[in-house]
Design a protein around this motif. Structure first.
Motif, PDB file in Angstrom:
ATOM      1  N   ARG A  75      -4.801   1.067  -4.292  1.00  0.00           N
ATOM      2  CA  ARG A  75      -4.603   0.087  -3.232  1.00  0.00           C
ATOM      3  C   ARG A  75      -5.218  -1.277  -3.557  1.00  0.00           C
ATOM      4  N   PHE A  76      -6.393  -1.265  -4.210  1.00  0.00           N
ATOM      5  CA  PHE A  76      -7.081  -2.546  -4.436  1.00  0.00           C
ATOM      6  C   PHE A  76      -6.286  -3.493  -5.335  1.00  0.00           C
ATOM      7  N   ARG A  77      -5.338  -2.932  -6.074  1.00  0.00           N
ATOM      8  CA  ARG A  77      -4.498  -3.792  -6.922  1.00  0.00           C
ATOM      9  C   ARG A  77      -3.690  -4.782  -6.068  1.00  0.00           C
ATOM     10  N   ALA A  78      -3.298  -4.320  -4.882  1.00  0.00           N
ATOM     11  CA  ALA A  78      -2.508  -5.202  -4.010  1.00  0.00           C
ATOM     12  C   ALA A  78      -3.322  -6.441  -3.647  1.00  0.00           C
ATOM     13  N   GLU A  79      -4.591  -6.217  -3.352  1.00  0.00           N
ATOM     14  CA  GLU A  79      -5.453  -7.356  -3.003  1.00  0.00           C
ATOM     15  C   GLU A  79      -5.628  -8.293  -4.198  1.00  0.00           C
ATOM     16  N   GLU A  83       0.709  -3.377  -0.665  1.00  0.00           N
ATOM     17  CA  GLU A  83      -0.036  -2.107  -0.771  1.00  0.00           C
ATOM     18  C   GLU A  83       0.921  -0.928  -0.857  1.00  0.00           C
ATOM     19  N   THR A  84       1.953  -0.967  -0.064  1.00  0.00           N
ATOM     20  CA  THR A  84       2.966   0.094  -0.113  1.00  0.00           C
ATOM     21  C   THR A  84       3.613   0.124  -1.495  1.00  0.00           C
ATOM     22  N   CYS A 144       2.367  -0.875  -4.300  1.00  0.00           N
ATOM     23  CA  CYS A 144       1.407  -0.346  -5.273  1.00  0.00           C
ATOM     24  C   CYS A 144       1.342   1.179  -5.176  1.00  0.00           C
ATOM     25  N   ALA A 145       1.270   1.685  -3.941  1.00  0.00           N
ATOM     26  CA  ALA A 145       1.208   3.147  -3.758  1.00  0.00           C
ATOM     27  C   ALA A 145       2.444   3.814  -4.353  1.00  0.00           C
ATOM     28  N   LEU A 159       0.615  -8.501   2.629  1.00  0.00           N
ATOM     29  CA  LEU A 159      -0.347  -7.613   1.968  1.00  0.00           C
ATOM     30  C   LEU A 159      -0.053  -6.126   2.213  1.00  0.00           C
ATOM     31  N   PRO A 160       0.227  -5.715   3.443  1.00  0.00           N
ATOM     32  CA  PRO A 160       0.569  -4.293   3.639  1.00  0.00           C
ATOM     33  C   PRO A 160       1.789  -3.871   2.798  1.00  0.00           C
TER      34      PRO A 160
END
Ligand code: SAH
Length: 358
Positions: free
Chosen positions: A28-32, A18-19, A21-22, A14-15
């Protein structure tokens, strides 16, 4: 591997998502959301992820594949056990299994292509070790098996008892086990996960030090070193005492009762004397013995014990105060044996005659 091969999205935790996506201008919520589609919502394709912007789906599809393997064979047994033979990117094969019981759905996953341990009754190690699986390849088995279930079913247990020696590939296995526990995904409890090992003392200690109380199953298969050296060849450099003390430490550190696996091999390790000797070895230990009827392996002449012999063996252990169960056979009509499906795919088989127990 072909040059246009994309990495599997399962190689990202997940981290890392998130990276990604950034870096790609996404909140960030797109990663979730992506994580949930993969590990909770059982997406089969990028297109299906319909709450993601089309542009994001295109970007994901350009950079990652959802799955990197192909299903070579999918077998379904009469008891609804399902077994997949997956063809990996480099053409190697691994097996994984979904087993259904009224109150649980258990999957059995592999950690290596082949196995280097050489246990004489096991199909996985007949041609030795080819390579370790990557974290994503371990998770792909989980994701694919998860998707075999109907909407009202879910995975409840994981046993790392497929091909390979899990503790010889802890580096790739531990992140995969972490991922399976994530609350946004499969949300499996640590107590629902069992790691089985041939008994590598240093690695057992390493697993204990990791700090997560996974269930540990140790493949004992013999009550003394002389016999164990024959059945489990790596034992001659380790020895029963070292295996048992590492397992004792594991119990002390994690509080989890260790399971000892014992494959019953007709006329080899299944006599009533062996049962008494095993009871003696385990006396005073908070242990549980899992007696496994051997699955026939077509290339081997060793066979399993009779059900009656298994019951007598179990009774002796129970009388001596050691908990023992006889493992139910699942998927017998598709299974044949652990590692068996892959056998015809293995190019160079050794001379199996030399693998028989004297
Ligand atoms: N390498 C690990 C995990 C993989 S094998 C280990 O040794 O524990 C998982 C279990 O299946 C082990 O107890 C192994 O000895 C057992 N097994 C292997 N081949 C088998 C067969 N033909 N029939 C029954 N059990 C088998």
């Amino acid at each position: 591997m072909s040059s246009d091969a994309k990495p599997s999205v399962l190689s990202l935790d997940l981290p890392a998502l998130e990276t990604w996506c950034a870096e790609n201008g996404q909140p960030r919520f797109r990663a979730e959301q992506i994580f949930r589609w993969i590990y909770a919502r059982r997406a089969q394709s990028w297109e299906e992820m319909n709450d993601l912007p089309a542009k994001l789906r295109t970007a994901l599809a350009e950079q990652f594949s959802l799955f990197n393997s192909e299903v070579e064979t999918h077998s379904v047994a009469t008891d609804r056990t399902e077994k997949l033979l997956l063809k990996l990117r480099d053409g190697e094969f691994v097996e994984c299994v979904l087993m259904r019981e009224p109150d649980r759905n258990t999957i059995c996953i592999s950690t290596q292509v082949g196995c280097g341990m050489g246990c004489v009754f096991c199909a996985s190690g007949l041609a030795g070790l080819t390579r370790n699986l990557q974290t994503a390849e371990i998770l792909e088995q989980v994701a694919r098996l998860d998707r075999l279930q109907s909407d009202d079913e879910k995975l409840t247990n994981v046993v790392v008892m497929g091909m390979g020696e899990p503790l010889a590939n802890l580096k790739q296995l531990l992140p995969a086990l972490e991922r399976m526990q994530h609350a946004l995904g499969l949300n499996l409890g640590v107590r629902r996960i069992t790691v089985s090992t041939v008994g590598l003392p240093d690695r057992i200690r390493q697993l204990a030090a990791h700090g997560k109380p996974y269930n540990l199953a140790v493949s004992l298969h013999a009550p003394n070193d002389k016999l164990r050296d024959e059945i489990v060849p790596v034992n001659d450099k380790i020895g029963l005492d070292a295996v048992l003390s590492a397992a004792d430490e594991y119990f002390k550190t994690t509080g989890r009762r260790v399971t000892y696996e014992y494959v019953l091999l007709k006329g080899i390790n299944d006599s009533l004397e062996h049962a008494h000797e095993l009871a003696e070895v385990l006396a005073g230990r908070n242990a549980h013995v899992n007696l496994i009827p051997m699955n026939a392996v077509s290339l081997l002449s060793i066979g399993g014990s009779s059900p009656q012999q298994a019951r007598q063996f179990a009774a002796i252990l129970e009388q001596a105060g050691t908990a023992a169960t006889i493992r139910k056979r699942k998927g017998a009509d598709i299974d044949a044996a652990c590692g068996q499906l892959r056998l015809p795919k293995v190019q160079q088989m050794p001379d199996v005659q030399q693998l028989k127990v004297k």
